[in-house]
Design an enzyme around this catalytic site. Structure first.
Site, short mmCIF file in Angstrom:
data_model
loop_
_atom_site.label_atom_id
_atom_site.label_comp_id
_atom_site.label_asym_id
_atom_site.label_seq_id
_atom_site.Cartn_x
_atom_site.Cartn_y
_atom_site.Cartn_z
CG ASP B 312 28.73 11.27 -36.83
OD1 ASP B 312 28.73 12.21 -37.64
OD2 ASP B 312 27.71 10.65 -36.49
CG ASP B 349 31.59 15.44 -15.34
OD1 ASP B 349 30.73 14.70 -15.87
OD2 ASP B 349 32.35 16.17 -15.98
CD GLU B 353 35.10 15.65 -21.61
OE1 GLU B 353 34.66 15.30 -22.71
OE2 GLU B 353 34.99 16.81 -21.16
CB ALA B 384 24.42 23.43 -24.60
CB THR B 386 27.68 28.10 -19.05
OG1 THR B 386 27.55 26.72 -18.69
CG2 THR B 386 26.47 28.87 -18.55
CG ASP B 560 22.35 12.21 -36.99
OD1 ASP B 560 22.74 13.39 -37.14
OD2 ASP B 560 22.87 11.40 -36.22
#
Lengths: 161, 718, 504
Positions: B312, B349, B353, B384, B386, B560
């Site tokens: 990954d 947020d 990030e 997810a 938009t 997974d």
């Protein structure tokens, strides 16, 4: 399927194959070779028989099989037990040359004549090179052929018939 | 790069060497019945009894024994016993080491406090219980900010649960009755009642640790095959020695039985016979030392066969979060405008990030004045569907930026909650500013106009392996933020070493193709799958397997699990879901996905160690033949002394060979337990190197060793 | 056919063939083509001989010509069984053909197991008939006529009696020799028409026929190495087989040619020391077992080299079986050393598992058991002293050689017709039978388990590399030759050191 059944099922074809292969490989093949050999290569197929005085004389043995020479007039073969076959038809060049003195002494043929006869009959291991050797019967027959006056006179020297 | 598998000897290992308990254990194991499982060593012990009997009463063995040699028989029998003991010592050491590392792992299993609901006489009561004490079927209460103690099924209540630590998905997940909550996740809103679905000891790790602690460790297929070779060789040498015994009598060779037995034991593959069990166990121990538990030794071996590693991108190749590195304005806008817009939109947020955006803006001095003057009217949470997030700010209701808060750590306290408006196109009032940031293609759908160089800019950023994030102010595109993936330290070298060994790394990422390509080429991966969903892993694994490749992969999420289950080597993260851990055959307690590479190296090391000791053991026979055979027939055939190329003493040669045969076992115990060192190189390269060291070395070393021992014996005994 | 059916078919067909030949041997006195009037063979000798020919061994405890040409080697003189023309053709040559064909068939069947996507091992009957009609019979026909041209007789006209130059009577022992020589060399059988085998001038008249026979011996075993790569579709995989085989062959030669050779005892003049030694190395390396000299006259190092060839059986070994052994050596070498590459060992992409290893190890075990047990028994029962074999190194070499040759299905030996005793007939018969069919069955089983096995396309340990070939040769020497080191030390090695002291 159990092994027993597997085996049982095999019997028929196996026996047929065994018989057919025996006839083919054990009879047809060798007889076919024999037929061809007898027609095409008659001399060799029958044992490379040596004759006195060319092909017309009596057969005196096979070029390939040693025969006993005990008289001092001839080149002698190896002692049977020294070779693997017991019938080794050949002797080494040295062996042949070492016998020249004896033969010359009893036959009065010159040594040089004898040694040139030997060298005319040299064969070699490994085809063209290697140690020289001579076929005893071939050499002795050449001896008789080339020196008929000596070998065909009176007994004990009467090897021409 | 020297591969990781060789760490310094742990203190635990060293202490076990001197442990009385281990010593005692090794002696107990000399019981012939317990040695039965190791045919080679069983036979060695058997020969000890025979030679001991010869020492006690030689006449019973006439004509192949001699009363004058009783002291010699005592010596030989002692060496034989020591040979067997060295083998049990190796076993005991390896097992102590395995148990110690295993128990140290138990302490790593995180224990959290849980709120167990106990109903007594129709009265519900909350009892605080450690998670390890929970049983399947227990009811637990999950309140806001609680960590879910164990996997459970929601019975009552609807709430948001943060599974980001487990799945990497930052958006909280809504949980309603019937849904499963995963141990390790965190409740961030509301209160839930749930029923525990597993017993703590059923968790994967406990199960695996128990497996190693039990002495009845099943042999791996590879160990079985090696054992078959050893049994075969033993049978061959048995016939040879019995035939020699027969000839000794019928041909009057006057060979002493003890010498024949010495030859026999020397020829037997005692070195590998003694060390085979400990090599396997130590291989698993080495995995434990790296905080990885494996379901079986088989999985470790399988790792050595890996042809393809599925990696990954996030978490394995990159540190997991992208960092903002540049604000790029478009049209007539300025960098400052973009920075300030980014700042505002990221204020709520909480993802790494988002935090990196604020940090960058702050460092560049792009702190928006609206921050103090304006109030937030609405927060658009990331979704997810938009693939955008944003904020709507209205004037008047301002809030303060706390002093000294650069990272926004305390913002959570100040943040006001709003119902998220996910739909684009909500009405913007005149005194309002709406800032939306998101994936460029998503932004294009909501923006009023697209600047002419927008696409080129986006493509350029993508092609450099970075992620573009478009920013709009009032539906006007004002700029693009460059987000950069941060590579994990050392990952490039690790990938290179994997490739050198002929293993193909395949990178999986949700990124778009250009970004994926760039990252892949940066770390040297040739094959990557962009825009991949977790479900794709299963397809990739099965496709590679259909082409007969051995596949190793890591996984954490429930998604997974199917891939982990079919993968030849499946390494689950301890932080992952129970389903993933159950499907995998290994779990990394430290949840570091990059460890999959170490697992492969350890697997190779295990196989190599086994092969090297086997080869070494068999190669040793050459010297032993030349040491013993010339003197064996010396009485009747002194001409054979010409074969005594080592020039050994007539009376000491056999003992020297036998002592060497015994001594090589403890000398190789460290090798067996630490594994052989190797540098990642091609399969053929590894083979050639090891064949030289252990094959050619295995022929030469005993010649030297036996000669040295012989010199020593001659100098002692004359 | 699956491996089991293939093997059972081969075994049953062979047993029927042996039975037919047995009848001919025992009743040759009342069957046609017996101009010499030879009596039927004793039951134990007939039993031993049919097994000997059907197993491609060709150990001969009789003198085919029925005459003793070489008295010291003809003990006991009282029983000097000869073979009628019918026995020479329809029993000996027949079994020489079928055993050669069987060996080729089982080898090809084994390779089929290793070929990817193969469904079965083929059909034994089809393979058998085709190998006879398309390979052995045509090839032998041409070779036989060439041999006749070189002087080898081919007649059923009976022995000829001539009067020699000096007037003595001599029997010229002719017969259908050329047809036999062609198949005995092409089929790596080795059983001669004459007791002295290819030392006898009629069987091997001159250097040209000698070289031709050497080439014929090497022809099919060598070709099969290439066939292996061809059938697999991976020609490079033939490299370790062919290079390995010929490296071992070179080692054999090197060992044999350490001493220099004159024209010693037991050497035919027309071949000389060089070609006799060379032949001995070749005949044991390809397990033919024909001889063109007397082994008893050979330097012990040549005998040691012969032992190596017979113990290895793959340098390049008898046709078919040599290849099978080599593939087996590759499998076990891959397994033992392959782990050192850090991967589970694979051959042709197939992982080697415990079951494969078991088959190989049992095959490995066959040789020590069937060589050593009867060797010890020969001394323990007094059977060795009954044929005047000593307990010294020379005697031990003879007995050890006898069973090694029988086990390896080679057929050269020291005993010859002297071995015609119930003990040696029955013991060697059992050794030959087990030495032939046990490995074939086990290796077919090994190959059978390879069918449909998952194959990796990844390349781990390269079995077609020179490195692997070197390791392969090393492990063959270590696992096969060194295993017998104590016995070789008691035999030819001891003899060598003794003769170095006492003179050769």
């Amino acid at each position: 399927m159990s092994i027993k059944n597997e085996v049982k099922r095999t019997y028929g074809p196996a026996l047929r194959l065994a018989i057919v292969s025996m006839l083919l490989c054990g009879l047809v093949f060798p007889l076919l070779v024999t037929g061809f050999a007898q027609v095409l290569l008659h001399d060799q197929a029958n044992g490379s028989i040596a004759h006195l005085n060319g092909s017309n004389g009596r057969s005196v043995g096979s070029y390939l099989i040693a025969q006993n020479f005990s008289s001092p007039f001839f080149f002698h073969s190896r002692n049977a037990t020294l070779s693997a076959s017991g019938v080794d038809p050949d002797i080494t060049l040295q062996d042949a040359l070492s016998q020249i003195r004896r033969i010359s002494a009893v036959t009065n043929i010159t040594r040089s004549d004898l040694s040139s006869l030997v060298s005319q009959n040299i064969e070699r291991t490994s085809l063209f090179f290697g140690d020289g050797y001579v076929n005893v019967l071939r050499l002795n027959l050449a001896l008789i052929h080339n020196f008929q006056t000596t070998y065909c006179s009176t007994p004990p020297l009467s090897y021409c018939e | 790069m020297t591969s990781k598998p060789n760490r310094p000897t742990s203190p635990r290992f060293r202490s076990s060497l001197t442990s009385t308990k281990t010593l005692l254990d090794s002696l107990v194991r000399l019981n012939p019945l317990s040695l039965l499982s190791n045919p080679v060593m069983f036979i060695v012990e058997l020969t000890f009894f025979i030679v001991a009997a010869m020492a006690i009463y030689p006449p019973a063995f006439y004509p192949v024994a001699n009363s004058s040699m009783r002291i010699y028989y005592v010596e030989v029998s002692l060496i034989l016993l020591i040979t067997a003991w060295f083998s049990t010592l190796a076993d005991a050491l390896a097992e102590t080491q395995a148990k110690n590392t295993a128990s140290s792992l138990r302490s790593l299993e995180s224990e959290v406090q849980s709120k167990k609901i106990v109903t007594e006489a129709d009265v519900r009561r909350i009892v605080t219980t450690p998670s390890t004490a929970l049983r399947k079927g227990d009811l637990i209460l999950l309140e806001k900010n609680d960590v879910v103690p164990i996997d459970a099924e929601v019975l009552e209540g609807i709430g948001m649960v943060d599974e980001s630590l487990l799945t990497g998905e930052s958006t909280p997940v809504r949980k309603a009755p019937g849904d499963e909550v995963i141990g390790g996740s965190r409740v961030i809103s509301d209160t839930l009642t749930a029923r525990v679905t597993v017993n703590p000891e059923d968790t994967y790790i406990s199960e695996m640790i128990r497996l190693v602690e039990s002495s009845k460790r099943p042999r791996t297929p590879n160990e079985v095959a090696v054992t078959t070779v050893l049994i075969g060789l033993t049978a061959i040498f048995t016939i040879i020695v019995v035939a020699l015994l027969g000839l000794s009598v019928t041909l009057d060779l006057a060979v002493d039985l003890s010498v024949l037995i010495a030859l026999y034991v020397c020829l037997l593959p005692t070195t590998i016979g003694a060390l085979l069990p400990s090599i396997g166990l130590s291989g698993v121990s080495r995995l434990y030392q790296r905080k990885i538990v494996a379901k079986s030794g088989r999985a470790v071996e399988r790792a050595g066969d890996t042809d393809v590693i599925i990696l990954d991108k996030t978490g394995t190749i990159t540190v997991g979060n992208r960092q903002a590195v540049e604000f790029i304005p478009v049209s007539s806008h300025t960098e400052k405008e973009v920075g300030e817009a980014a700042f505002l939109s990221s204020w709520h947020d909480d993802t790494p990030e988002g935090r990196s955006l604020i940090r960058l803006a702050y460092e560049d001095g792009f702190v928006p004045r609206e921050l103090n003057a304006l109030g937030v009217s609405e927060v658009y949470e990331f979704s997810a569907s938009t693939r955008t997030s944003g904020v709507k700010i209205s004037q008047g209701t301002g809030f303060m930026l706390p002093k000294g808060d650069k990272s926004g750590r305390e913002r959570g306290r100040l943040r006001r909650k709003f119902e998220a408006h996910q739909e684009a196109g909500s009405i913007i009032g005149e005194d309002e500013i709406e800032i939306i940031k998101g994936a460029p293609d998503a932004i294009k759908k909501i923006a009023r106009s697209i600047p002419s160089n927008f696409d080129a800019l986006v493509d350029e950023i993508s092609s450099q392996g970075d992620t573009p994030l478009a920013v709009t102010r009032n539906r006007e595109v004002i700029g693009v933020i460059r987000l950069k993936d941060v590579l994990k330290p050392g990952i490039r070298e690790k990938i290179l070493s994997v490739k050198v060994m002929g293993i193909r790394p395949v990178m999986l990422t949700g990124d778009q193709p250009l970004t994926a390509k760039s990252i892949a080429s940066e770390v040297g991966i040739d094959e990557y799958r962009p825009e991949a969903k977790p479900e794709d892993k299963y397809d990739i694994v099965t496709r590679e397997q259909a082409e007969t490749r051995v596949v190793a992969m890591i996984g954490d999420g429930t998604n997974d699990a199917p891939a982990l289950a079919v993968a030849d080597v499946g390494l689950a993260m301890n932080s992952g879901t129970q389903a993933a851990k159950e499907a995998a055959n290994m779990v990394d307690l430290e949840s570091n996905p990059a460890k999959i590479i170490e697992v492969v190296m350890l697997g190779k090391q295990l196989l190599m160690t086994r092969g090297a000791v086997t080869t070494f053991s068999i190669a040793n026979d050459v010297a032993k033949y030349f040491a013993i055979v010339p003197v064996m027939f010396a009485t009747t055939h002194p001409e054979l002394k010409a074969l005594n190329i080592l020039g050994l003493g007539l009376n000491t040669a056999v003992l020297s060979a036998l002592i060497f045969n015994a001594a090589i076992i403890p000398l190789l115990i460290p090798l067996a337990m630490k594994g052989i060192r190797f540098k990642p190189t091609s399969t053929m390269g590894l083979f050639i190197k090891n064949a030289l060291i252990y094959g050619v070395g295995g022929i030469i070393v005993p010649f030297i060793g036996i000669k040295l021992i012989d010199i020593a014996l001659l100098s002692i005994g004359g | 056919m699956g491996w089991r059916e293939y093997f059972l078919s081969a075994l049953i067909v062979n047993i029927f063939q042996m039975s037919l030949a047995f009848i001919i041997f025992v009743f040759q006195n009342i069957l046609p083509l017996n101009p010499q009037g030879f009596p039927g063979l004793n039951l134990d000798l007939a039993f031993m001989q049919v097994i000997s020919f059907a197993t491609n061994t060709n150990l001969q405890h009789y003198n085919g010509e029925g005459v003793c040409n070489n008295p010291p080697d003809c003990y006991p003189l009282s029983s000097m069984p000869g073979l009628s023309y019918l026995s020479q053709m329809t029993a000996v040559q027949f079994l020489q053909f079928t055993s050669a064909a069987t060996g080729l068939c089982v080898a090809v069947a084994m390779v089929r197991g290793f070929v990817s996507h193969s469904q079965n091992m083929g059909n034994f009957y089809t393979d058998f008939v085709r190998s006879l009609t398309r390979l052995f019979l045509p090839l032998c026909f041409v070779a036989a006529l060439i041999f006749v041209g070189l002087g080898v007789p081919q007649t059923i006209g009976g022995y000829q009696t001539v009067t020699t130059v000096e007037g003595a009577t001599q029997t010229i022992l002719v017969g259908p020799v050329a047809s036999l020589v062609s198949i005995m060399q092409i089929g790596t059988n080795g059983g001669g028409y004459y007791g002295a085998n290819s030392a006898y001038p009629f069987q091997n008249p001159n250097p040209a026929s000698d070289i031709f026979q050497i080439l014929l011996m090497l022809l099919i075993p060598t070709s099969l190495c290439f066939v292996f790569g061809q059938l697999l579709g991976k020609r490079r995989e033939a490299r370790p087989i062919i290079i390995g085989a010929y490296s071992l062959f070179a080692l054999d030669l090197l060992l044999a040619f350490i001493p220099t050779y004159g024209l010693g005892r037991g050497i035919e003049v027309r071949f000389g020391g060089f070609f006799s030694t060379f032949w001995t190395v070749v005949t044991t390396a390809v397990t033919t077992g024909s001889v063109n000299a007397n082994l008893a006259g050979m330097n012990p190092l040549v005998i040691l080299s012969a032992f190596m060839g017979m113990l290895i059986q793959s340098a390049p070994g008898g046709k078919g079986v040599g290849l099978m052994y080599m593939v087996m050596y590759v499998v076990i070498t891959v397994f033992i050393v392959g782990l050192m590459s850090g991967r589970t060992p694979e051959y042709l992409g197939m992982k080697i598992n415990a079951r494969d290893v078991k088959f190989v190890m049992i095959t490995f075990l066959v040789h020590p058991v069937i060589i050593l047990v009867p060797t010890v028994l020969a001394y323990a029962t007094g059977a060795a002293s009954a044929v005047r074999v000593s307990t010294g190194s020379t005697g031990f070499t003879r007995i050890f050689y006898e069973f090694t040759s029988a086990a390896a299905n080679n057929g050269s030996d020291f005993l010859g017709a002297a071995g015609n005793t119930p003990f040696f007939n029955i013991s060697t018969a059992l050794v030959m039978f087990i030495g032939r069919f046990a490995p074939i069955g086990l290796l077919l089983a090994l190959a059978g388990s390879m069918i449909n096995r998952k194959r990796s396309t990844e390349i781990g340990l390269r079995t077609d590399s020179i490195t692997f070939t070197i390791v392969l040769v090393g492990s063959i020497l270590l696992l096969v030759v060194l295993t017998f080191f104590p016995f070789l030390a008691l035999g030819p090695i001891l003899e060598f050191f003794q003769k170095r002291v006492n003179g050769f």
